[in-house]
Write a protein that holds these residues in place. Structure first.
Motif, PDB file in Angstrom:
ATOM      1  N   GLY A 532     106.310  -0.727  16.873  1.00  0.00           N
ATOM      2  CA  GLY A 532     106.997  -1.087  18.102  1.00  0.00           C
ATOM      3  C   GLY A 532     106.521  -2.395  18.695  1.00  0.00           C
ATOM      4  O   GLY A 532     105.479  -2.950  18.317  1.00  0.00           O
ATOM      5  N   THR A 533     107.255  -2.886  19.687  1.00  0.00           N
ATOM      6  CA  THR A 533     106.914  -4.162  20.319  1.00  0.00           C
ATOM      7  C   THR A 533     105.723  -4.036  21.252  1.00  0.00           C
ATOM      8  O   THR A 533     105.083  -5.022  21.583  1.00  0.00           O
ATOM      9  N   LEU A 534     105.406  -2.803  21.689  1.00  0.00           N
ATOM     10  CA  LEU A 534     104.273  -2.601  22.589  1.00  0.00           C
ATOM     11  C   LEU A 534     103.128  -1.914  21.856  1.00  0.00           C
ATOM     12  O   LEU A 534     102.412  -1.122  22.432  1.00  0.00           O
ATOM     13  N   SER A 535     102.985  -2.190  20.568  1.00  0.00           N
ATOM     14  CA  SER A 535     101.953  -1.546  19.772  1.00  0.00           C
ATOM     15  C   SER A 535     100.613  -1.593  20.492  1.00  0.00           C
ATOM     16  O   SER A 535     100.157  -2.651  20.910  1.00  0.00           O
ATOM     17  N   THR A 536      99.997  -0.418  20.647  1.00  0.00           N
ATOM     18  CA  THR A 536      98.772  -0.356  21.441  1.00  0.00           C
ATOM     19  C   THR A 536      97.948   0.851  21.016  1.00  0.00           C
ATOM     20  O   THR A 536      98.480   1.796  20.426  1.00  0.00           O
ATOM     21  N   SER A 537      96.670   0.811  21.290  1.00  0.00           N
ATOM     22  CA  SER A 537      95.782   1.936  20.984  1.00  0.00           C
ATOM     23  C   SER A 537      95.441   2.726  22.235  1.00  0.00           C
ATOM     24  O   SER A 537      94.581   3.601  22.202  1.00  0.00           O
ATOM     25  N   ALA A 538      96.106   2.427  23.348  1.00  0.00           N
ATOM     26  CA  ALA A 538      95.875   3.147  24.598  1.00  0.00           C
ATOM     27  C   ALA A 538      97.089   2.958  25.500  1.00  0.00           C
ATOM     28  O   ALA A 538      97.843   1.980  25.356  1.00  0.00           O
ATOM     29  N   VAL A 539      97.283   3.902  26.423  1.00  0.00           N
ATOM     30  CA  VAL A 539      98.359   3.798  27.406  1.00  0.00           C
ATOM     31  C   VAL A 539      97.798   4.136  28.777  1.00  0.00           C
ATOM     32  O   VAL A 539      96.683   4.655  28.905  1.00  0.00           O
ATOM     33  N   SER A 581      92.957   6.608  25.916  1.00  0.00           N
ATOM     34  CA  SER A 581      92.664   5.893  24.671  1.00  0.00           C
ATOM     35  C   SER A 581      92.850   6.830  23.497  1.00  0.00           C
ATOM     36  O   SER A 581      92.380   7.978  23.525  1.00  0.00           O
ATOM     37  N   PHE A 582      93.507   6.334  22.436  1.00  0.00           N
ATOM     38  CA  PHE A 582      93.806   7.173  21.280  1.00  0.00           C
ATOM     39  C   PHE A 582      92.662   7.215  20.274  1.00  0.00           C
ATOM     40  O   PHE A 582      92.775   7.856  19.233  1.00  0.00           O
ATOM     41  N   ASN A 583      91.582   6.516  20.548  1.00  0.00           N
ATOM     42  CA  ASN A 583      90.432   6.546  19.644  1.00  0.00           C
ATOM     43  C   ASN A 583      89.170   6.759  20.457  1.00  0.00           C
ATOM     44  O   ASN A 583      89.232   6.982  21.659  1.00  0.00           O
ATOM     45  N   ASP A 584      88.022   6.687  19.809  1.00  0.00           N
ATOM     46  CA  ASP A 584      86.759   6.955  20.498  1.00  0.00           C
ATOM     47  C   ASP A 584      86.042   5.688  20.926  1.00  0.00           C
ATOM     48  O   ASP A 584      84.840   5.682  21.160  1.00  0.00           O
ATOM     49  N   THR A 585      86.788   4.581  21.021  1.00  0.00           N
ATOM     50  CA  THR A 585      86.166   3.307  21.405  1.00  0.00           C
ATOM     51  C   THR A 585      86.545   2.885  22.814  1.00  0.00           C
ATOM     52  O   THR A 585      86.294   1.754  23.214  1.00  0.00           O
ATOM     53  N   ASN A 586      87.165   3.795  23.573  1.00  0.00           N
ATOM     54  CA  ASN A 586      87.601   3.479  24.937  1.00  0.00           C
ATOM     55  C   ASN A 586      88.468   2.221  24.976  1.00  0.00           C
ATOM     56  O   ASN A 586      88.260   1.318  25.781  1.00  0.00           O
ATOM     57  N   SER A 587      89.434   2.188  24.079  1.00  0.00           N
ATOM     58  CA  SER A 587      90.348   1.043  24.040  1.00  0.00           C
ATOM     59  C   SER A 587      91.141   0.964  25.331  1.00  0.00           C
ATOM     60  O   SER A 587      91.326   1.956  26.037  1.00  0.00           O
ATOM     61  N   ILE A 588      91.625  -0.222  25.634  1.00  0.00           N
ATOM     62  CA  ILE A 588      92.468  -0.422  26.803  1.00  0.00           C
ATOM     63  C   ILE A 588      93.863  -0.805  26.335  1.00  0.00           C
ATOM     64  O   ILE A 588      94.030  -1.340  25.230  1.00  0.00           O
ATOM     65  N   PRO A 589      94.884  -0.528  27.122  1.00  0.00           N
ATOM     66  CA  PRO A 589      96.242  -0.882  26.709  1.00  0.00           C
ATOM     67  C   PRO A 589      96.371  -2.378  26.445  1.00  0.00           C
ATOM     68  O   PRO A 589      95.790  -3.209  27.149  1.00  0.00           O
TER      69      PRO A 589
END
Length: 841
Positions: A532-539, A581-589
């Motif tokens: 998608g255009t908003l590919s992200t590892s967090a929302v 965050s979708f992982n364990d690294t505390n990603s930000i959107p």
């Protein structure tokens, strides 16, 4: 090294010790162990611990069994407090490992580790846990934990040798295998007796000095209620066999019945691993001041030195025994929101209604059945204390949770207003003031979720794709719209009522309401995925304050009492952002929060705040009873003769000396506004002289109408089925909560068709949001004799008098054998004594 030099070094270490994020008022729980071998990087010493037992000495007092424990010393550099060492005692330098039950005591440079105590049944307990409960002590007298500044003298300097010394685990810390100790199954004396008398003292094996000065006595009273090392401890009591000889002075600790400990932020447990029914759960809450934010001088009123307070967790049907110790300078109390209090009306925690306030340096033990199942919260019910932080979550589970197959982990989020100023001493005088001609409520300065400000709360979900969220609105004022970018929300509970999954894109939640929903990451909108255009590892998780409820343009408004403060905003930001965050690294959107979020498919937007279109998980197998009585209530705000804008229900603004709301003279007869005689007590002492008329037929209803005494007290017959029609003449939405009961929501002006669409299967809640300039109709069964508060849960409105009390059948209360206990009487006496002293100063 000489004893004098060792002592001097220890005293210097004690003075240099600095516990981070602690207020000067927090107990200085500083403890050090004498070094055994100064040349070694690791060493073992031992300490004495005294465990309370049931064996009585000739004096009749219970004795204390001395146990000796090895203590391993590490440097702080070798043993950083991370990994397996989880904080079991927030805000203190004593922690414990939840899994191994090892106790860790740390100073600025060193770490000391004590193995767990294991009883004959194989159940393990941390020493910190036992010290916190009062069941263990480092003091040979076996009294309360000694003043921590002297604790170091109870650690011995001699080395331990021989085959019984455990090996140090140099990789993970602590001891390999622990230390097994037979201590008679810990059949200890019950430490949870109510001690409300301000003059009472703990027993001591040594005779007290009769010539002790009054100053020393006051210090002893202060130390009596010093919180021990671990203030978040639970104990469990198995129900006794019905044929077993009862001993009310003892109980058995059962470690395998302990609920899985979760936190309000990062819990990942679906439920509790236990099969025992009806256990008794003991917990102590210390009510005191903390300063959780380094750059703010705003004091938080907290339970157990955390903000929010600790989670209380049980199974439905368990008995909760909660000891509340007041370390504040003012009285306090605790209300258990949404709990039925069947047969325990005096445990509801409403000051002036069911109990006297708990004066400073006193305590009260609340004991009640954990029901009904669901998510709720506890909070202060006096002096606007929950506005300043006195609240925490309660989760009452079922052994077979509805919808439990829909999620794998869970999170609890408590959303609240943040005020830079103190509620009772600074904001309330401005609010209830003739100069506040429009009656504008104090405007919040920010939003906090789980005690964190916007974009400071991050939730990592690396091992779970289906998550349950428990949302609790603990605000004093604000109503919020809740959503998660790119994900549908499947609502499965409203307040403490389970529902069939009801899929929405967002929902509103008013003050004191709870909404449970789960998400499934496999349903994430395609625009947020890799293609998608908003590919992200967090929302973002969004809490949007409802702007229409504020009386001013809050985004651009600076209250006249406000001063610019850093880092808290001068202007209110109505959008709170948490990060999922979708992982364990505390990603930000990777996208901006201001970007337009894509529309979600197969979702709806609820047409009303109460979400009446959701359907109960369990259909009403029996028909909802027909109403037998009626009550119409008109909500209004008016300027009184003194120029202050008060709140009214049927032209009465509720006030009570006990609640520090002095708005009217006390009645000369009937129910009085007595600080030392709550309504519940008056129901017992003068059941036939309350001066409240019985229900009668009036125009507007074919049913008998519930009557009042003209001061906000309404007499309700036992087992009455009451329809309440709430007519809101105010232009703001009001969340009303009924203590001790659920009620069916028949319909509201936002959803009038609900009365006919869902007849016989209405939603039940304990807090209803009444639409602005609208109406709501609810129905409840008065099946609990007692005094029950019914009030707007916006804290400012309750303080302005938007409340009443239902007096349900004094005769039935007496018939069921309710009496005012000696502990309750002593609590009122202690409050009178405190007020007399306080008012004379």
């Amino acid at each position: 090294m000489s004893e004098m030099k060792i002592s001097q070094q220890l005293e210097q270490l004690d003075e240099d010790d600095n516990v981070e994020n602690r207020s000067e008022r927090l107990p200085q729980l500083r403890s050090y162990v004498h070094r055994v071998r100064s040349s070694s990087s690791k060493s073992i010493g031992h300490m004495n611990t005294y465990i309370r037992s049931n064996n009585r000495r000739g004096s009749g007092r219970r004795s204390y069994q001395r146990l000796r424990f090895p203590v391993a010393r590490y440097s702080r550099r070798e043993m950083p407090l991370k990994g397996p060492f989880v904080s079991f005692m927030p805000g203190t330098p004593i922690v414990a490992d939840r899994s191994t039950k090892q106790t860790i005591i740390y100073s600025k440079t060193e770490v000391y580790i004590i193995p767990p105590l294991i009883n004959t049944y194989g159940n393990s307990y941390s020493i910190a846990e036992l010290i916190a409960s009062g069941d263990a002590s480092l003091d040979r007298s076996g009294g309360p934990p000694v003043n921590p500044i002297h604790m170091k003298r109870f650690f011995q300097r001699q080395s331990l040798t021989g085959p019984n010394i455990p090996m140090i685990n140099s990789k993970q810390g602590g001891f390999k295998g622990g230390v097994r100790t037979n201590s008679g199954s810990f059949l200890i004396s019950k430490p949870y007796e109510t001690r409300p008398n301000i003059d009472s003292k703990y027993e001591s094996e040594e005779k007290e000095d009769e010539k002790e000065s009054s100053q020393e006595q006051e210090q002893e009273q202060e130390n009596k209620y010093r919180p021990p090392s671990n203030v978040n401890n639970y104990y469990y009591k198995k129900p006794r066999n019905r044929y077993e000889a009862s001993n009310s002075n003892s109980f058995e600790i059962e470690g395998n019945n302990r609920p899985h400990q979760t936190t309000t932020q990062t819990s990942t447990s679906r439920g509790m691993n236990t099969t025992t029914n009806g256990v008794e759960i003991h917990l102590t809450l210390y009510i005191d001041i903390i300063y959780p934010y380094g750059r703010s001088n705003k004091a938080i009123i907290s339970a157990n030195y955390s903000f929010p307070g600790p989670l209380i967790e049980a199974y439905e049907g368990d008995t909760l025994v909660i000891r509340v110790i007041n370390l504040l300078d003012v009285p306090t109390t605790m209300h258990w929101h949404g709990i039925y209090q069947t047969n325990t009306p005096d445990m509801d925690g409403a000051v002036g209604i069911t109990q006297c306030a708990i004066p400073p340096k006193n305590e009260m033990i609340y004991k009640f059945i954990a029901e009904p199942a669901g998510t709720t919260w506890y909070h202060g019910h006096l002096l606007e204390q929950y506005t300043d932080g006195l609240y925490g979550p309660i989760i009452i589970r079922q052994r077979h949770e509805p919808n439990q197959d829909k999620y794998d982990s869970e999170q609890t989020l408590m959303v609240a207003d943040w005020y830079n100023l103190q509620a009772h001493t600074q904001l309330l005088p401005w609010y209830l003031n003739p100069n506040n001609t429009d009656g504008n409520e104090p405007s919040p300065d920010a939003i906090v979720v789980n005690g964190k400000f916007t974009q400071a709360l991050s939730i990592s979900l690396s091992k779970s794709s289906r998550i349950l969220f428990r949302i609790i609105n603990t605000a004093a004022f604000s109503m919020y719209n809740v959503s998660i970018d790119g994900l549908p929300l499947h609502i499965i509970a409203l307040d403490q009522m389970a529902t069939l999954p009801y899929t929405v894109n967002c929902f509103y939640i008013n003050v004191a309401q709870r909404v449970l929903f789960y998400i499934d990451l496999s349903e994430l909108n395609s625009e947020y995925t890799a293609s998608g255009t908003l590919s992200t590892s967090a929302v973002y998780i969004r809490f949007q304050a409802m702007l229409s409820m504020y009386p001013v343009d809050i985004v651009n408004y600076i209250p006249p009492y406000e001063k610019q403060r850093y880092p808290y905003p001068t202007f209110f930001n109505p959008l709170y952002l948490a990060i999922l965050s979708f992982n364990d690294t505390n990603s930000i959107p990777s996208y901006s929060a201001s970007e337009t979020t894509p529309a979600l498919q197969n979702t709806v937007t609820p047409i009303d705040t109460n979400i009446l279109a959701a359907r109960p998980f369990y259909q009403n197998t029996n028909e909802i009873p027909k109403a037998t009585y009626y009550l119409s209530l008109v909500i209004a705000f008016q300027t009184s003769a003194n120029g202050i804008n008060y709140a009214y229900l049927n032209n009465v603004t509720y006030s009570s000396d006990a609640n520090y709301m002095h708005m009217r003279p006390a009645p000369r007869r009937g129910i009085t506004s007595d600080e030392y005689a709550p309504l519940l007590y008056q129901m017992v002492t003068k059941p036939n002289n309350l001066n409240i008329p019985s229900p009668r037929i009036e125009s507007g209803s074919l049913l008998p109408t519930i009557q009042s005494d003209g001061y906000g007290h309404y007499l309700v017959p036992y087992q009455a089925v009451v329809d309440i029609y709430l007519n809101n003449t105010d232009d703001g939405e009001h969340p009303f909560h009924l203590h001790g009961h659920k009620f069916w929501i028949i319909a509201t002006s936002d959803y009038p068709d609900a009365e006919f669409l869902y007849a016989g299967d209405y939603i039940q809640r304990d807090t209803i949001s009444i639409p602005a300039s609208g109406w709501a109709k609810i129905r409840y069964v008065a099946d609990k004799p007692g005094a029950w508060f019914f009030h707007c849960h916006i804290e400012w409105h309750m303080s302005a008098g938007l409340a009443l009390a239902f007096i349900t059948s004094p005769q039935q209360l007496l018939a069921e054998g309710y009496t005012i206990s000696s502990d309750e009487q002593k609590l009122c006496q202690a409050l009178r004594k405190f007020n007399k002293k306080h008012n004379s100063e």
